[in-house]
Design an enzyme around this catalytic site. Structure first.
Site, PDB file in Angstrom:
ATOM      1  N   GLY A  35       0.802  -1.232   0.000  1.00  0.00           N
ATOM      2  CA  GLY A  35       0.000   0.000   0.000  1.00  0.00           C
ATOM      3  C   GLY A  35       0.828   1.273   0.000  1.00  0.00           C
ATOM      4  CE  LYS A 192     -25.956  17.070  13.020  1.00  0.00           C
ATOM      5  NZ  LYS A 192     -25.165  16.920  11.787  1.00  0.00           N
ATOM      6  NE  ARG A 194     -22.848  13.856  13.531  1.00  0.00           N
ATOM      7  CZ  ARG A 194     -23.073  13.244  12.368  1.00  0.00           C
ATOM      8  NH1 ARG A 194     -23.001  11.942  12.292  1.00  0.00           N
ATOM      9  NH2 ARG A 194     -23.352  13.945  11.289  1.00  0.00           N
TER      10      ARG A 194
END
Ligand code: R5P
Length: 303
Positions: A35, A192, A194
């Site tokens: 990689g 919102k 989270r």
């Protein structure tokens, strides 16, 4: 001017080069079996103004490493200046410590970009405006909001029953800007929540009036949960038609399926992040930021 592209957003790099009547500068990015990457610039760049195009969405770390090596290779090969076109800046959401003991990933990235020799950054819709100030090099920060406003006008959605919505309170500045661009179109925001540990998203409440047509505006779509949860809440508040405008199509995990199967009607994004064919879905519409980048590069060149 030389334009060098990493592997993350070749279509955008090609568009930019074409608009400048240039070809991409040949480079080799060899990937070893483990990689690791070996990068080589295969054209003379001594005293040249070079531009590297690389977005750093998924795979974020790999894209960053590739970018660091490209800039290093250019500088070692004698490039005069390196302007980085990084339309989407990875790690921008971790720009400060949210919970005790966390790293400030954005700061680490900035230090590295400056250390390898980036001279200027061109980017789009940073998650927070203050991120620009963390850099010591010049930053040209564009927004896709004018593009979105144009599209909204073209579709004649800037009519009386449309309301702009930010799916979280953090997007208030964005929503105020696009509202101004659309002649003070009314807007609402969503509260919102989270859970930082689990990623659970809840659209808890709407602040403001919701019209028949909602134009939801956000900086990015990653898991797609913010948009989908917000849309469900907006439907309960009377929204019949829901259009989404989000600059960066990060589209992680199951986001394409989630959005396609949701009550959202259309999802407009830009090409700051390349969306490969297998991630595209029927409701998705992609606008290009290439013209804005080219305008800035030409202005740079004449300065
Ligand atoms: C959050 O503050 C951002 O503006 C976006 O709403 C968020 O990053 C979108 O993430 P997801 O699609 O995973 O809900």
């Amino acid at each position: 001017m030389k334009i060098v592209s990493g592997n993350s957003n070749l279509p955008l790099a090609e568009k930019i080069a074409k608009k400048l009547n240039l070809s991409l500068t040949p480079r080799e990015i060899f990937i070893f079996p483990d990689g690791e990457r070996r990068v080589q610039i295969q054209e003379r760049v001594v005293d040249e103004d070079c531009v590297v195009v690389q977005s750093t969405a998924t795979p974020t770390d790999t894209n960053y490493m590739e970018l660091f090596f490209l800039v290093d290779a250019l500088k070692r090969s004698g490039a005069r200046r390196v302007t980085l076109v990084m339309p989407y800046v990875g790690y921008q959401r971790q720009d400060h410590v949210f919970r005790e003991g966390e790293a400030v990933s954005m700061q680490v990235i900035i230090k590295t970009l400056e250390a390898v020799g980036v001279d200027k950054l061109i980017c789009f819709d940073l998650h927070a405006y203050r991120i620009q100030e963390l850099f010591s090099i010049p930053v040209k920060h564009f927004s896709a909001l004018p593009l979105f406003a144009e599209e909204i006008k073209k579709r004649e959605w800037d009519s009386l029953d449309s309301v702009l919505v930010s799916p979280d309170m953090g997007g208030i500045r964005r929503i105020e800007i696009i509202s101004r661009l659309l002649g003070e179109m009314p807007y609402a925001t969503i509260l919102k929540n989270r859970d930082l540990a689990t990623g659970f998203v809840e659209a808890a409440a709407v602040n403001g009036e919701v019209g028949r047509r909602v134009l939801m505006v956000d900086d990015m779509i990653s898991s797609g949960k913010t948009i989908v949860k917000a849309a469900e809440l907006l439907r309960k508040h009377g929204a019949q038609e829901i259009e989404v405008f989000a600059t960066h199509a990060v589209l992680s995990d199951e986001a394409p399926e989630l959005l396609q199967n949701s009550i959202v009607d259309r999802v407009y994004v830009t090409d700051t992040v390349d969306v490969p064919e297998e991630k595209q879905f029927e409701k998705l519409h992609i606008l290009t930021v290439a013209d804005k980048v080219v305008e800035e590069l030409l202005e740079n060149a004449s300065a």
